[in-house]
Scaffold this active site. Structure first.
Site, mmCIF file in Angstrom:
data_model
loop_
_atom_site.group_PDB
_atom_site.id
_atom_site.type_symbol
_atom_site.label_atom_id
_atom_site.label_comp_id
_atom_site.label_asym_id
_atom_site.label_seq_id
_atom_site.Cartn_x
_atom_site.Cartn_y
_atom_site.Cartn_z
ATOM 1 N N GLU A 251 0.824 -1.216 0.000
ATOM 2 C CA GLU A 251 0.000 0.000 0.000
ATOM 3 C C GLU A 251 0.848 1.251 0.000
ATOM 4 O O GLU A 251 1.979 1.232 0.486
ATOM 5 C CB GLU A 251 -0.846 0.073 1.294
ATOM 6 C CG GLU A 251 -1.907 -0.956 1.399
ATOM 7 C CD GLU A 251 -2.577 -0.911 2.767
ATOM 8 O OE1 GLU A 251 -2.508 0.126 3.458
ATOM 9 O OE2 GLU A 251 -3.161 -1.932 3.138
ATOM 10 N N LYS A 253 2.262 4.558 1.455
ATOM 11 C CA LYS A 253 2.461 5.077 2.814
ATOM 12 C C LYS A 253 2.253 6.581 2.781
ATOM 13 O O LYS A 253 2.967 7.293 2.087
ATOM 14 C CB LYS A 253 3.864 4.742 3.311
ATOM 15 C CG LYS A 253 4.116 5.183 4.753
ATOM 16 C CD LYS A 253 5.505 4.756 5.215
ATOM 17 C CE LYS A 253 5.673 4.837 6.728
ATOM 18 N NZ LYS A 253 5.492 6.132 7.315
ATOM 19 N N ARG A 258 -1.676 9.249 12.038
ATOM 20 C CA ARG A 258 -2.476 8.044 12.089
ATOM 21 C C ARG A 258 -3.679 8.283 12.995
ATOM 22 O O ARG A 258 -3.528 8.839 14.080
ATOM 23 C CB ARG A 258 -1.627 6.928 12.673
ATOM 24 C CG ARG A 258 -2.318 5.595 12.688
ATOM 25 C CD ARG A 258 -1.273 4.575 12.990
ATOM 26 N NE ARG A 258 -1.756 3.233 12.905
ATOM 27 C CZ ARG A 258 -0.913 2.202 12.900
ATOM 28 N NH1 ARG A 258 0.376 2.410 12.957
ATOM 29 N NH2 ARG A 258 -1.375 0.988 12.831
ATOM 30 N N ARG A 273 -2.190 8.163 17.496
ATOM 31 C CA ARG A 273 -1.490 6.926 17.866
ATOM 32 C C ARG A 273 -1.044 6.942 19.326
ATOM 33 O O ARG A 273 -0.733 5.909 19.890
ATOM 34 C CB ARG A 273 -0.325 6.628 16.912
ATOM 35 C CG ARG A 273 0.714 7.695 16.826
ATOM 36 C CD ARG A 273 1.681 7.399 15.705
ATOM 37 N NE ARG A 273 2.704 6.456 16.119
ATOM 38 C CZ ARG A 273 3.632 5.990 15.312
ATOM 39 N NH1 ARG A 273 3.642 6.332 14.037
ATOM 40 N NH2 ARG A 273 4.550 5.172 15.743
ATOM 41 N N GLU A 303 -4.944 7.219 7.823
ATOM 42 C CA GLU A 303 -3.999 8.323 7.931
ATOM 43 C C GLU A 303 -4.703 9.574 7.410
ATOM 44 O O GLU A 303 -5.303 9.543 6.328
ATOM 45 C CB GLU A 303 -2.757 7.992 7.072
ATOM 46 C CG GLU A 303 -1.590 8.915 7.259
ATOM 47 C CD GLU A 303 -0.601 8.462 8.350
ATOM 48 O OE1 GLU A 303 -0.874 7.477 9.064
ATOM 49 O OE2 GLU A 303 0.443 9.121 8.481
ATOM 50 N N PHE A 342 -7.152 2.397 6.019
ATOM 51 C CA PHE A 342 -6.468 1.153 5.645
ATOM 52 C C PHE A 342 -6.813 -0.052 6.517
ATOM 53 O O PHE A 342 -6.323 -1.143 6.278
ATOM 54 C CB PHE A 342 -4.949 1.335 5.547
ATOM 55 C CG PHE A 342 -4.297 1.995 6.731
ATOM 56 C CD1 PHE A 342 -4.091 1.309 7.903
ATOM 57 C CD2 PHE A 342 -3.853 3.316 6.634
ATOM 58 C CE1 PHE A 342 -3.477 1.912 8.978
ATOM 59 C CE2 PHE A 342 -3.231 3.932 7.716
ATOM 60 C CZ PHE A 342 -3.043 3.231 8.894
ATOM 61 N N ARG A 418 5.462 -4.421 17.134
ATOM 62 C CA ARG A 418 6.209 -4.091 15.933
ATOM 63 C C ARG A 418 6.759 -5.398 15.398
ATOM 64 O O ARG A 418 7.762 -5.903 15.893
ATOM 65 C CB ARG A 418 7.345 -3.132 16.282
ATOM 66 C CG ARG A 418 7.958 -2.457 15.083
ATOM 67 C CD ARG A 418 9.122 -1.559 15.487
ATOM 68 N NE ARG A 418 8.727 -0.391 16.234
ATOM 69 C CZ ARG A 418 8.186 0.712 15.705
ATOM 70 N NH1 ARG A 418 7.956 0.765 14.415
ATOM 71 N NH2 ARG A 418 7.880 1.745 16.453
ATOM 72 N N LYS A 424 7.609 -1.052 6.488
ATOM 73 C CA LYS A 424 7.521 0.235 5.779
ATOM 74 C C LYS A 424 8.801 0.440 4.971
ATOM 75 O O LYS A 424 9.883 0.035 5.405
ATOM 76 C CB LYS A 424 7.325 1.369 6.772
ATOM 77 C CG LYS A 424 8.409 1.443 7.827
ATOM 78 C CD LYS A 424 8.124 2.491 8.873
ATOM 79 C CE LYS A 424 9.165 2.420 9.971
ATOM 80 N NZ LYS A 424 8.928 3.248 11.106
#
Ligand code: AMP
Length: 558
Positions: A251, A253, A258, A273, A303, A342, A418, A424
């Protein structure tokens, strides 16, 4: 009212703090929780929060709103001591908790009716401070504090202060506490972990764990209670990532902020976030979302970016919008926003644990796109057609976006993690989000300003910040002046040109290379560090870690 004495909790804090061994810490905590279950199970929720140094769960918007200054005022009133004497002590010692202990221990004033503190009393007084607003609110808060400090033993007073400042300093990360809960109630760690990720409330998890495994398992994501966002790792490169992940959702970025958007009981709330509620600053986004999705209970993620003539513009604009409290209408015209969705974590029922591919399908079904709301641009790619991801990357950069994401199509949403399920990839050189822990005054015409900042990363093993680099480049005169003003309140001590700061402000720093170094506590440093921006959009819990540094080093060397 439950009866557990506060000193019992404080003794547990002290025991845990006294050992560096993680497993031992876990065992002490587990024994303590078991004991609570036997003697006073009703207090489990509060005890668990206090063991995290909190009085409200992380999803809650509530805050005590007690400044260090107010603690100092309360202590000065209690002891008949001048506030500047206490402030000076703080400047040299650094830990307000230790100072509180010392001051209360030296208190010569005799208190005749000292009532032993209970956990319930401490938490109830601290919680009450949140509800106080309006005139005289500071005085009323002060009285609640005074009541606690008057009854507290010195060591109790230390932890009351540390709870207020949200720094327990007992070396317990949430992983250890999760393990302790699992052990105390003999429940699989993964079950506890899952319930915590989806509820964002370890107190609730522990409370349910005192009841049954089923009760823990039934805990799930709920509109109105924001959860921590799933985080992305760095991708080493387009081809490498797709080769490893096989079938990938790729996708665009976007470079904005966010947002986790919760819609329930007919109202919409937008969280950042850091789980800050920014609904009031983004009224048009509420309108866009309500126009795009039916009035069902849902949680979607995306986003928000700032645009000009339909094109994305710098991240700084969207940050301005989110921080804005006044003249929001004017800003709405000046900085139009666009939302790219997303993910969907809840729609009529929890969906966070469904595979991403299904969540994306659902998103496509429930969202009606418009000029203001779109789904993120997406391609399914495999090693055979990875060039489509390259095309998407090139298109994204040309369109003014930041890069691309690679997402494992089978993966559930993993709050706060994570992992390898989301990567990313950006074309610019890498950056780290470091916290400022020190500063050096400049020279010549910059002598009044901090010309260089000492930056640190979080070390998950020790629970401390470790120094990494001094950065000076990247700040213009205006930023130098603003930052110098802003950092005043965080000064812990000053010695000649050098200042130690309480970790509070985060800077994103770009660099060319990670190098080994004896000069800094992390054992590493950065070549050509350049300050890119202040990261007010993330919290201290998202400062990059030593583990991340090692990961970046590996990437650099691979
Ligand atoms: P970083 O902030 O550099 O850790 O990169 C991850 C961030 O990228 C997320 O927190 C989102 O704010 C942002 N982002 C932009 N576009 C997307 C996307 N399509 N999917 C997921 N995250 C995205």
């Amino acid at each position: 009212m439950t009866k557990t004495s506060y000193i019992k909790l404080v003794e547990c804090y002290e025991k845990v703090a006294a050992t560096p061994a993680r497993l031992e810490k876990r065992d002490i905590l587990a024994d303590f929780l078991k004991d609570i279950k036997q003697n006073d199970p009703e207090i489990t929720y509060d005890i668990t929060l206090l063991l995290q140094g909190k009085i409200f769960p992380p999803w809650s918007e509530k805050e005590m709103g007690i400044s260090t200054q107010l603690i100092i005022k309360a202590l000065s009133k209690l002891l008949g001591e001048n506030t500047t004497v206490i402030e000076n002590k703080l400047a040299s010692v650094g830990d307000m908790g230790e100072i509180t202990e010392e001051l209360v221990a030296n208190n010569k004033q005799v208190t005749f009716f000292k009532v032993p503190l209970t956990v319930a009393k401490v938490i109830s007084n601290l919680r009450k401070t949140e509800e106080i607003t309006g005139s005289k609110s500071q005085n009323k808060k002060l009285n609640y504090l005074l009541e606690l400090y008057t009854s507290a033993e010195p060591i109790e007073a230390k932890y009351i202060t540390r709870t207020i400042t949200e720094r327990l300093r007992i070396g317990v990360g949430e992983g250890t506490l999760v393990d302790a809960i699992a052990k105390a109630y003999d429940i699989d760690k993964d079950v506890i972990d899952r319930a915590y990720m989806l509820s964002n409330d370890l107190g609730e998890v522990a409370k349910r764990a005192t009841e049954s495994v089923e009760s823990v398992k039934s805990l799930t994501i709920q509109p109105g209670k924001p959860i921590r966002p799933m985080l992305a790792q760095l991708s080493p490169g387009i081809k490498e990532s797709i080769d490893e992940m096989k079938e990938v959702i790729s996708e665009t970025k976007y470079d904005g902020i966010r947002v986790q958007i919760h819609h329930f009981d007919g109202t919409t709330k937008i969280f950042t976030r850091r789980l800050e509620n920014v609904t009031n600053a983004l009224p048009e986004v509420v309108e866009y979302v309500e126009g795009a999705i039916d009035d069902e209970d849902f949680i979607v993620e995306g986003e928000v970016i700032a645009t000009k003539d339909g094109k994305p513009i710098s991240f700084q604009y969207i940050l301005q919008r989110v921080k804005r409290k006044y003249d929001i209408d004017k800003m709405m015209d000046e900085v139009p926003l666009k939302l790219f969705l997303f993910d969907v974590l809840y729609y009529k029922k929890p969906t966070a644990e469904e595979p991403l591919e299904k969540r994306r399908q659902l998103l496509e079904e429930i969202v009606t796109e418009s000029d203001h709301v779109e789904l993120s641009t997406m391609r399914m790619v495999t090693p055979e057609n990875y060039n489509e991801a390259e095309e998407l990357f090139n298109w994204s950069i040309e369109a003014g976006h930041e890069g691309i994401m690679f997402k494992d199509k089978t993966s559930p949403y993993s709050p706060g993690k994570r992992g390898k399920a989301m990567l990313k990839y950006k074309p610019i050189r890498e950056t780290l989000d470091c916290v400022i822990t020190g500063g050096i005054y400049g020279k010549g015409k910059r002598a009044k300003f901090f010309g260089s900042y000492l930056l640190s990363l979080y070390d998950e093993d020790s629970g401390e910040y470790k120094t990494l680099v001094h950065a000076a480049t990247g700040m213009d005169d205006e930023m130098l002046a603003n930052m110098t003003d802003r950092m005043q309140e965080y000064i812990i001590s000053t010695s000649e040109q050098t200042v130690v700061f309480k970790p509070a402000v985060i800077l994103e720093v770009a660099y060319s290379e990670i190098v080994e170094s004896n000069e800094y506590e992390s054992g590493y440093s950065l070549r050509f560090p350049a300050i890119k921006r202040v990261r007010d959009d993330i919290g201290l819990d998202q400062v990059d870690t030593i583990a991340k540094l090692h990961q970046m080093l590996e990437l650099q060397n691979s």
